[in-house]
Design a protein around this motif. Structure first.
Motif, PDB file in Angstrom:
ATOM      1  N   ASP A 193       0.836  -1.206   0.000  1.00  0.00           N
ATOM      2  CA  ASP A 193       0.000   0.000   0.000  1.00  0.00           C
ATOM      3  C   ASP A 193       0.866   1.250   0.000  1.00  0.00           C
ATOM      4  O   ASP A 193       0.553   2.240  -0.668  1.00  0.00           O
ATOM      5  CB  ASP A 193      -0.921   0.011   1.219  1.00  0.00           C
ATOM      6  CG  ASP A 193      -2.028  -1.018   1.121  1.00  0.00           C
ATOM      7  OD1 ASP A 193      -2.332  -1.449  -0.018  1.00  0.00           O
ATOM      8  OD2 ASP A 193      -2.576  -1.408   2.165  1.00  0.00           O
ATOM      9  N   LEU A 194       1.960   1.220   0.752  1.00  0.00           N
ATOM     10  CA  LEU A 194       2.846   2.377   0.822  1.00  0.00           C
ATOM     11  C   LEU A 194       3.505   2.639  -0.533  1.00  0.00           C
ATOM     12  O   LEU A 194       3.651   3.794  -0.949  1.00  0.00           O
ATOM     13  CB  LEU A 194       3.914   2.163   1.893  1.00  0.00           C
ATOM     14  CG  LEU A 194       4.802   3.373   2.220  1.00  0.00           C
ATOM     15  CD1 LEU A 194       3.961   4.524   2.771  1.00  0.00           C
ATOM     16  CD2 LEU A 194       5.883   2.988   3.218  1.00  0.00           C
ATOM     17  N   VAL A 195       3.876   1.570  -1.221  1.00  0.00           N
ATOM     18  CA  VAL A 195       4.461   1.715  -2.562  1.00  0.00           C
ATOM     19  C   VAL A 195       3.444   2.326  -3.518  1.00  0.00           C
ATOM     20  O   VAL A 195       3.770   3.220  -4.311  1.00  0.00           O
ATOM     21  CB  VAL A 195       4.938   0.336  -3.087  1.00  0.00           C
ATOM     22  CG1 VAL A 195       5.333   0.432  -4.562  1.00  0.00           C
ATOM     23  CG2 VAL A 195       6.126  -0.153  -2.265  1.00  0.00           C
ATOM     24  N   ARG A 196       2.198   1.869  -3.441  1.00  0.00           N
ATOM     25  CA  ARG A 196       1.160   2.424  -4.318  1.00  0.00           C
ATOM     26  C   ARG A 196       0.927   3.904  -4.028  1.00  0.00           C
ATOM     27  O   ARG A 196       0.731   4.709  -4.949  1.00  0.00           O
ATOM     28  CB  ARG A 196      -0.142   1.630  -4.156  1.00  0.00           C
ATOM     29  CG  ARG A 196      -0.153   0.310  -4.914  1.00  0.00           C
ATOM     30  CD  ARG A 196      -1.539  -0.316  -4.929  1.00  0.00           C
ATOM     31  NE  ARG A 196      -1.860  -0.933  -3.656  1.00  0.00           N
ATOM     32  CZ  ARG A 196      -1.601  -2.208  -3.352  1.00  0.00           C
ATOM     33  NH1 ARG A 196      -1.011  -2.980  -4.232  1.00  0.00           N
ATOM     34  NH2 ARG A 196      -1.946  -2.705  -2.178  1.00  0.00           N
ATOM     35  N   VAL A 197       0.952   4.264  -2.758  1.00  0.00           N
ATOM     36  CA  VAL A 197       0.795   5.672  -2.382  1.00  0.00           C
ATOM     37  C   VAL A 197       1.937   6.508  -2.958  1.00  0.00           C
ATOM     38  O   VAL A 197       1.734   7.599  -3.481  1.00  0.00           O
ATOM     39  CB  VAL A 197       0.751   5.815  -0.849  1.00  0.00           C
ATOM     40  CG1 VAL A 197       0.973   7.267  -0.435  1.00  0.00           C
ATOM     41  CG2 VAL A 197      -0.576   5.321  -0.298  1.00  0.00           C
ATOM     42  N   THR A 198       3.149   5.969  -2.874  1.00  0.00           N
ATOM     43  CA  THR A 198       4.310   6.667  -3.408  1.00  0.00           C
ATOM     44  C   THR A 198       4.170   6.915  -4.897  1.00  0.00           C
ATOM     45  O   THR A 198       4.483   7.985  -5.407  1.00  0.00           O
ATOM     46  CB  THR A 198       5.592   5.846  -3.130  1.00  0.00           C
ATOM     47  OG1 THR A 198       5.709   5.611  -1.728  1.00  0.00           O
ATOM     48  CG2 THR A 198       6.821   6.590  -3.603  1.00  0.00           C
ATOM     49  N   GLU A 199       3.649   5.914  -5.602  1.00  0.00           N
ATOM     50  CA  GLU A 199       3.438   6.054  -7.041  1.00  0.00           C
ATOM     51  C   GLU A 199       2.363   7.098  -7.338  1.00  0.00           C
ATOM     52  O   GLU A 199       2.487   7.888  -8.281  1.00  0.00           O
ATOM     53  CB  GLU A 199       3.055   4.701  -7.645  1.00  0.00           C
ATOM     54  CG  GLU A 199       4.196   3.685  -7.613  1.00  0.00           C
ATOM     55  CD  GLU A 199       3.763   2.297  -8.047  1.00  0.00           C
ATOM     56  OE1 GLU A 199       2.532   2.059  -8.111  1.00  0.00           O
ATOM     57  OE2 GLU A 199       4.647   1.463  -8.310  1.00  0.00           O
ATOM     58  N   ARG A 200       1.298   7.085  -6.544  1.00  0.00           N
ATOM     59  CA  ARG A 200       0.224   8.067  -6.724  1.00  0.00           C
ATOM     60  C   ARG A 200       0.746   9.498  -6.532  1.00  0.00           C
ATOM     61  O   ARG A 200       0.309  10.421  -7.216  1.00  0.00           O
ATOM     62  CB  ARG A 200      -0.908   7.804  -5.718  1.00  0.00           C
ATOM     63  CG  ARG A 200      -1.802   6.639  -6.044  1.00  0.00           C
ATOM     64  CD  ARG A 200      -2.907   7.010  -7.019  1.00  0.00           C
ATOM     65  NE  ARG A 200      -3.788   8.021  -6.472  1.00  0.00           N
ATOM     66  CZ  ARG A 200      -4.844   7.764  -5.686  1.00  0.00           C
ATOM     67  NH1 ARG A 200      -5.109   6.531  -5.335  1.00  0.00           N
ATOM     68  NH2 ARG A 200      -5.594   8.738  -5.256  1.00  0.00           N
ATOM     69  N   LEU A 201       1.699   9.654  -5.625  1.00  0.00           N
ATOM     70  CA  LEU A 201       2.244  10.967  -5.322  1.00  0.00           C
ATOM     71  C   LEU A 201       3.369  11.367  -6.280  1.00  0.00           C
ATOM     72  O   LEU A 201       3.908  12.472  -6.186  1.00  0.00           O
ATOM     73  CB  LEU A 201       2.765  11.016  -3.882  1.00  0.00           C
ATOM     74  CG  LEU A 201       1.699  10.906  -2.780  1.00  0.00           C
ATOM     75  CD1 LEU A 201       2.358  10.801  -1.411  1.00  0.00           C
ATOM     76  CD2 LEU A 201       0.761  12.117  -2.826  1.00  0.00           C
ATOM     77  N   GLY A 202       3.729  10.450  -7.177  1.00  0.00           N
ATOM     78  CA  GLY A 202       4.796  10.755  -8.116  1.00  0.00           C
ATOM     79  C   GLY A 202       6.164  10.760  -7.475  1.00  0.00           C
ATOM     80  O   GLY A 202       7.085  11.443  -7.943  1.00  0.00           O
ATOM     81  N   LEU A 203       6.334   9.981  -6.390  1.00  0.00           N
ATOM     82  CA  LEU A 203       7.597   9.958  -5.656  1.00  0.00           C
ATOM     83  C   LEU A 203       8.408   8.708  -5.922  1.00  0.00           C
ATOM     84  O   LEU A 203       9.494   8.544  -5.375  1.00  0.00           O
ATOM     85  CB  LEU A 203       7.327  10.042  -4.145  1.00  0.00           C
ATOM     86  CG  LEU A 203       6.537  11.262  -3.651  1.00  0.00           C
ATOM     87  CD1 LEU A 203       6.164  11.076  -2.189  1.00  0.00           C
ATOM     88  CD2 LEU A 203       7.338  12.533  -3.839  1.00  0.00           C
ATOM     89  N   ALA A 204       7.893   7.845  -6.769  1.00  0.00           N
ATOM     90  CA  ALA A 204       8.526   6.536  -6.968  1.00  0.00           C
ATOM     91  C   ALA A 204       9.966   6.643  -7.440  1.00  0.00           C
ATOM     92  O   ALA A 204      10.813   5.839  -7.070  1.00  0.00           O
ATOM     93  CB  ALA A 204       7.715   5.701  -7.954  1.00  0.00           C
ATOM     94  N   ASN A 205      10.255   7.674  -8.263  1.00  0.00           N
ATOM     95  CA  ASN A 205      11.605   7.793  -8.810  1.00  0.00           C
ATOM     96  C   ASN A 205      12.359   8.988  -8.253  1.00  0.00           C
ATOM     97  O   ASN A 205      13.341   9.439  -8.818  1.00  0.00           O
ATOM     98  CB  ASN A 205      11.547   7.901 -10.344  1.00  0.00           C
ATOM     99  CG  ASN A 205      10.939   6.672 -10.968  1.00  0.00           C
ATOM    100  OD1 ASN A 205      11.264   5.557 -10.591  1.00  0.00           O
ATOM    101  ND2 ASN A 205      10.043   6.878 -11.927  1.00  0.00           N
ATOM    102  N   SER A 206      11.814   9.550  -7.151  1.00  0.00           N
ATOM    103  CA  SER A 206      12.436  10.753  -6.605  1.00  0.00           C
ATOM    104  C   SER A 206      13.563  10.381  -5.663  1.00  0.00           C
ATOM    105  O   SER A 206      13.682   9.256  -5.249  1.00  0.00           O
ATOM    106  CB  SER A 206      11.403  11.601  -5.859  1.00  0.00           C
ATOM    107  OG  SER A 206      10.848  10.895  -4.784  1.00  0.00           O
TER     108      SER A 206
END
Length: 206
Positions: A193-206
């Motif tokens: 769930d935390l990974v999905r939230v990160t992706e939703r926030l556009g932070l996955a590659n930050s």
């Protein structure tokens, strides 16, 4: 799905068509705002309302496909139902690929138009819910301390607590505490769930 006063914008340069469509949609409980030009529509459009646009393809100053492109460039998420008296398959494919809900041919059956309008307003409701959910996630993320954000970034990268501790120069127990706070503040119960939230926030590659 009940009309509930949802707004249907009509854009067609044929007054007779506008009158007939307005009567039909108002009878279903929709708030209808009708326009004969793209300019007048753009000047009056209010993004706050839950709405959709029933749009004629052949317009004198700015045709329907061009207006669709302009709305997309402006970031306006307004579901569109196209109406045309002389559409073709390539035109309908272009419109659908660009996000149109439906592409109907005049004369349109009442049942087909109402079905398309319901689908368009359903999409508008889903888009609004997604925007609200994303705004809430941003609010939750902003509540994290700088250290919690660092821990979160390492955790979603798949690192174990001891790896995070080594990378940040802190104790493993401290990492566990920060990780627990991150999960609580972000309102999630699992790493997935935390990974999905990160992706939703556009932070996955930050």
């Amino acid at each position: 799905m009940s009309a509930g006063g949802d707004t249907v914008y009509l854009l067609d340069d044929e007054p007779g068509m506008l009158k007939a469509l307005t009567r039909l949609l108002q009878a279903e409980g929709y708030t209808v705002r009708a326009f004969t030009s793209a300019k007048s529509f753009l000047e009056s459009y209010q993004p706050e309302a839950l709405s959709c646009l029933v749009l004629d393809v052949a317009m004198p100053e700015l045709d329907g496909l061009e207006l669709q492109e302009r709305l997309t460039r402006a970031g306006i998420l307004l579901p569109i139902v196209f109406l045309t008296g002389h559409g073709d398959i390539p035109m309908s494919v272009q419109a659908i690929k660009a996000g149109a809900v439906d592409f109907l041919t005049k004369p349109v059956k009442d049942v087909d138009l109402l079905r398309a309008v319901r689908a368009a307003l359903q999409r508008a409701a889903e888009q609004r819910e997604l925007i609200m959910e994303t705004a809430l996630l941003h609010q939750r993320y902003s509540s994290l301390t700088p250290r919690e954000r660092e821990v979160m970034a390492h955790v979603v990268a798949g690192e174990l607590n001891k790896q995070v501790a080594y990378a940040l120069g802190i104790g493993e127990h401290t990492v566990k505490v920060h990780r627990s706070r991150v999960m609580e503040k972000m309102g999630v119960e699992s790493l997935a769930d935390l990974v999905r939230v990160t992706e939703r926030l556009g932070l996955a590659n930050s």
